[in-house]
Design an enzyme around this catalytic site. Sequence first.
Site, PDB file in Angstrom:
ATOM      1  N   MET A  94      43.404  48.305  43.614  1.00 53.38           N
ATOM      2  CA  MET A  94      44.117  49.451  44.138  1.00 53.38           C
ATOM      3  C   MET A  94      43.138  50.459  44.776  1.00 53.38           C
ATOM      4  SD  MET A  94      46.148  52.023  41.692  1.00 53.38           S
ATOM      5  CE  MET A  94      44.595  52.465  40.938  1.00 53.38           C
ATOM      6  N   SER A 131      40.587  45.061  51.042  1.00 56.09           N
ATOM      7  CA  SER A 131      40.855  43.640  50.844  1.00 56.09           C
ATOM      8  C   SER A 131      40.287  42.921  52.061  1.00 56.09           C
ATOM      9  CB  SER A 131      42.354  43.370  50.748  1.00 56.09           C
ATOM     10  OG  SER A 131      42.899  43.961  49.593  1.00 56.09           O
ATOM     11  N   HIS A 137      38.138  34.833  44.829  1.00 62.72           N
ATOM     12  CA  HIS A 137      39.534  35.287  44.903  1.00 62.72           C
ATOM     13  C   HIS A 137      39.691  36.793  44.849  1.00 62.72           C
ATOM     14  CE1 HIS A 137      39.474  36.236  40.705  1.00 62.72           C
ATOM     15  NE2 HIS A 137      40.766  36.303  40.566  1.00 62.72           N
ATOM     16  N   ALA A 143      37.635  40.835  43.513  1.00 66.17           N
ATOM     17  CA  ALA A 143      36.430  41.577  43.191  1.00 66.17           C
ATOM     18  C   ALA A 143      35.948  41.277  41.773  1.00 66.17           C
ATOM     19  CB  ALA A 143      36.696  43.071  43.336  1.00 66.17           C
ATOM     20  N   GLY A 144      36.862  41.164  40.842  1.00 62.08           N
ATOM     21  CA  GLY A 144      36.467  41.004  39.443  1.00 62.08           C
ATOM     22  C   GLY A 144      36.156  42.360  38.832  1.00 62.08           C
TER      23      GLY A 144
END
Lengths: 476, 170
Positions: free
Chosen positions: A376, A380, A399, A401-402
């Site tokens: 958030m 992206s 997939h 940021a983690g």
Amino acid sequence: MDPASFERRSDCEWEVPPQGGMRVPGIIYADRALIEAMDEKVREQVRNVATLPGIVKASFAMPDAHWGYGFPIGGVAAFDAAEGGVVSAGGVGFDISCGVRTLLTGLRRNDLQGHEQRLADALFAAIPAGVGSTGHLRLEDREMDAMLAGGARWAVQRGYGEAADLERVEERGCMAGADPGAVSGRARQRQRDEMGTLGSGNHYLEVQEVVDIQDPDTAAVFGLRQGDIVVSIHCGSRGLGHQIGTEFLKRMALAAPDHGIDLPDRELACAPLESALGREYLGAMRAAINCALANRQILTHLTRMAFFEVLPQADLRLLYDVSHNTCKEEPHEVEGRTRRLFVHRKGATRAFGPGHPDLPEVFRDTGQPVLIGGSMGTASWILVGEAGSEQRSFASACHGAGRAMSRHQAARRWKGRQLVDELAGRGILIRSVSSRGVAEEAPGAYKDVGAVVEAARCAGLARPVARLEPVVCIKG
Amino acid sequence: MVVGGLFASLAQPAAVFLALGQQTGDSPVIRSAAGWEHFPHEADIGVRGWGATLAEAFEQAALAMMAVITDPQGVEPRQAVDIDCRAPDPELLLVDWLNALVYEMATRHLLFGRFEVAIEGERLHAVARGEPVDPVRHRPRVEVKGATYTQLKVARTGDGRWVAQCVVDV
């Protein structure tokens, strides 16, 4: 982790040589800084996965890898049924087929000017999100079977979206080999009123602006121009997938000794692909993939309705839909021979390069869009699969940021209300039922997604095409 | 880390939440006969309960899991749900117990705030008390997807008390 403790194969490839019970090496794709920031648990989990029967080539971790359950999140591993290979419920994860779908809108940033608040409110009203929210659909058993077998194709048949959408979903919207009969009554019960819901935690729906194009030719094929508005939806198979994961994790853990499998960690629970339990899980897991595809298709329909209310000139079309938590049977070339392998991607995106026969015609020359969700309030990315990813990682890439810090740390550092105001000051509108949930998902609680994307590029897994910045975020 | 002390026991629900500055590792900070706390996991969250008996530790672990979603003190015990589980060892039984609660909450749209657990051998019987989710009053922050085998431990400590813990996926 200490970079010196690895064998460095190239700038962005770090090897854990086989030792102990490891059948193959471990390979982590990352740059030095990401390796340094990774938890030691990632190495341990990469090693543990390498001990599983029938694993082929290596136990891989993507640049966004972090401590998961059994497998690291960001873990990729392929197994050969003919060599006693296994399928692992923990290697797929609880939120089966959690993924990202990005929609083009045909709108430019200035079309949105002055309508942001109304659009945010309309989306928030249209999209059921947060704990305990329910969808508009109630699926009885027969309809549930049809959904589990049909996926997004079922949803389109029921009026949620258009046939043209299906071409731009992995598996063309319907995962083959699903076995609704393998989905328990409890899993069905959990899904009865959760179709078309976003969920909570890190799941979101975002309206985003394309702020930077890094590969103009590919961006043109993807339909992306600087200043365009797109929508990204991040969610999965909801309660049904969680319940299937829970049930098979236990069954696989209990049956492991009978299958002659010695588990270094119960979370690695797995069963031979050539066993009744392995086949049953594959059937149930594929049904859950269909559930996730159907769910994102219904959410797409609700998104279109909300846009129509506020900006009727918008024309929402799919760019692509990718899944992160899956095990898929795919042909891969290993040492000059094509083998059918069962590729687990746990928090990793498939990243087919140009020319791959499973890609829709439109992406045949470019490779597939790899949709990377930020968190958030952060950027992206849209990447494209590189041809070399096939040899490097069974055609897989990162997939997201983690997390960089735990939910508790995040909740202590930030207050939800204050974050919402701060982001609003930067022109980002947040809508969420949970202020604490917002704090736990604070942008600063995640790693820099840009560094992850750069490492994926450097490792030759996928190449950046466009960067997106959020305008509106509906958070679960 | 959030700690619920003796006050978090069934008879008298948690009166205080102590937010401490430091996070603990594996060893529980035992301050009272029965209680619960959260412990850190990179992406998710660990729940830990302890008590004089195995059953009490399971009750406290359930309170810890509820506290991931909402403050269990704010949940009124208006409805009772019976729960039965069976598993071959206490660790698998803990995961089954927590997952049974996840299931009942998800399918009945309930939150729970009180638990009475009885354990005999491989079998657990419990009554969970709670009420329907009220987004305004409970302000639930996140769903628990499932209890996992990560950091899973059910054991007796040196002083004879029981500890039950695992990481829950959110």
